[in-house]
Motif scaffolding. Sequence first.
Motif, PDB file in Angstrom:
ATOM      1  N   UNK A 117       0.797  -1.229   0.000  1.00 55.01           N
ATOM      2  CA  UNK A 117       0.000   0.000   0.000  1.00 55.01           C
ATOM      3  C   UNK A 117       0.827   1.276   0.000  1.00 55.01           C
ATOM      4  N   UNK A 118       2.099   1.189   0.375  1.00 53.88           N
ATOM      5  CA  UNK A 118       2.897   2.410   0.407  1.00 53.88           C
ATOM      6  C   UNK A 118       4.378   2.099   0.164  1.00 53.88           C
ATOM      7  N   UNK A 119       5.164   3.160   0.058  1.00 57.34           N
ATOM      8  CA  UNK A 119       6.598   3.035  -0.249  1.00 57.34           C
ATOM      9  C   UNK A 119       7.340   2.255   0.829  1.00 57.34           C
ATOM     10  N   UNK A 120       6.993   2.509   2.076  1.00 58.88           N
ATOM     11  CA  UNK A 120       7.670   1.830   3.176  1.00 58.88           C
ATOM     12  C   UNK A 120       7.472   0.324   3.100  1.00 58.88           C
ATOM     13  N   UNK A 121       6.250  -0.111   2.818  1.00 57.24           N
ATOM     14  CA  UNK A 121       5.978  -1.551   2.692  1.00 57.24           C
ATOM     15  C   UNK A 121       6.741  -2.151   1.512  1.00 57.24           C
ATOM     16  N   UNK A 122       6.859  -1.384   0.424  1.00 54.98           N
ATOM     17  CA  UNK A 122       7.603  -1.881  -0.738  1.00 54.98           C
ATOM     18  C   UNK A 122       9.067  -2.107  -0.379  1.00 54.98           C
ATOM     19  N   UNK A 123       9.669  -1.133   0.317  1.00 56.86           N
ATOM     20  CA  UNK A 123      11.074  -1.263   0.711  1.00 56.86           C
ATOM     21  C   UNK A 123      11.271  -2.423   1.679  1.00 56.86           C
ATOM     22  N   UNK A 124      10.344  -2.581   2.612  1.00 55.52           N
ATOM     23  CA  UNK A 124      10.448  -3.675   3.582  1.00 55.52           C
ATOM     24  C   UNK A 124      10.316  -5.029   2.883  1.00 55.52           C
ATOM     25  N   UNK A 125       9.450  -5.084   1.876  1.00 58.15           N
ATOM     26  CA  UNK A 125       9.252  -6.332   1.138  1.00 58.15           C
ATOM     27  C   UNK A 125      10.548  -6.766   0.463  1.00 58.15           C
ATOM     28  N   UNK A 126      11.238  -5.819  -0.129  1.00 63.01           N
ATOM     29  CA  UNK A 126      12.510  -6.123  -0.791  1.00 63.01           C
ATOM     30  C   UNK A 126      13.537  -6.600   0.227  1.00 63.01           C
ATOM     31  N   UNK A 127      13.626  -5.912   1.350  1.00 66.59           N
ATOM     32  CA  UNK A 127      14.616  -6.294   2.369  1.00 66.59           C
ATOM     33  C   UNK A 127      14.312  -7.675   2.957  1.00 66.59           C
ATOM     34  N   UNK A 128      13.045  -7.986   3.118  1.00 70.43           N
ATOM     35  CA  UNK A 128      12.656  -9.257   3.744  1.00 70.43           C
ATOM     36  C   UNK A 128      13.129 -10.475   2.958  1.00 70.43           C
ATOM     37  N   UNK A 129      13.267 -10.356   1.660  1.00 68.22           N
ATOM     38  CA  UNK A 129      13.686 -11.487   0.861  1.00 68.22           C
ATOM     39  C   UNK A 129      15.189 -11.451   0.556  1.00 68.22           C
ATOM     40  N   UNK A 130      15.903 -10.632   1.318  1.00 69.03           N
ATOM     41  CA  UNK A 130      17.376 -10.630   1.268  1.00 69.03           C
ATOM     42  C   UNK A 130      17.941 -10.275  -0.103  1.00 69.03           C
TER      43      UNK A 130
END
Length: 229
Positions: free
Chosen positions: A210-223
């Motif tokens: 839903x937002x930029x922060x979630x997008x960045x976190x999604x990328x980081x979560x998958x290493x």
Amino acid sequence: MSRAEMSDHLLSIKSALVIDDHPLYCDALATTMESIFNTRRIRTATSLGEALQQLRMRFSPDLIMLDLNLPDASGLSGFLKIKERTPDIPVIVISAITTEGIVQSVLAAGAAGFIPKDTGRQTFQDAMRDIWNGKTYVPPGFTHPARAQSTDRSVETISRKIAHLSQQQTRILSLICEGMPNKLIAYEMQLAEATVKAHITALLRRLGVHNRTQAAMLVREVSIRHSLQ
């Protein structure tokens, strides 16, 4: 002549595509392939787009060597795009990023092997011989997980979503992960701020966030954050 040396002597890899954003490394790897395996048809690409263009020109190499860190690809997305284009050609990842998470992710996605960039000549020979013989090469010390974990499937699922972003959206996503606001992204990419906002809306929808922060976190979560440009 030892058995290993005889095996290398008989191994002839006729053609290869080397994809790396450092032209000197591309040239060095091409020279190494030619001297060890008598590879005569070697093409190089310094971006994902250039590599896909090479493959569209009816070039079908015996194998592809790919660096994950490309200017127009994020994490596994470049690998997945290449693999979708050439499902029957072995794709070997050659990277300076050798964390277990990265190695595990590319192997789970179907890589024929993972060779660290600091690998010596003899180890490179051995790795290529193993891959050519149908084995999957991994760096010394890496241990295969007993079974693919749900996190592996998550990595591939998210990476496939990223792989289907446009080149501009992929670049914008990497800049978002660097913490850039829309205005600076627009300046960096020489786009109107309204255009950047439209791209962000589209990529958020594609990623299911839903937002930029979630997008960045999604990328980081998958290493795969460390592979972004």
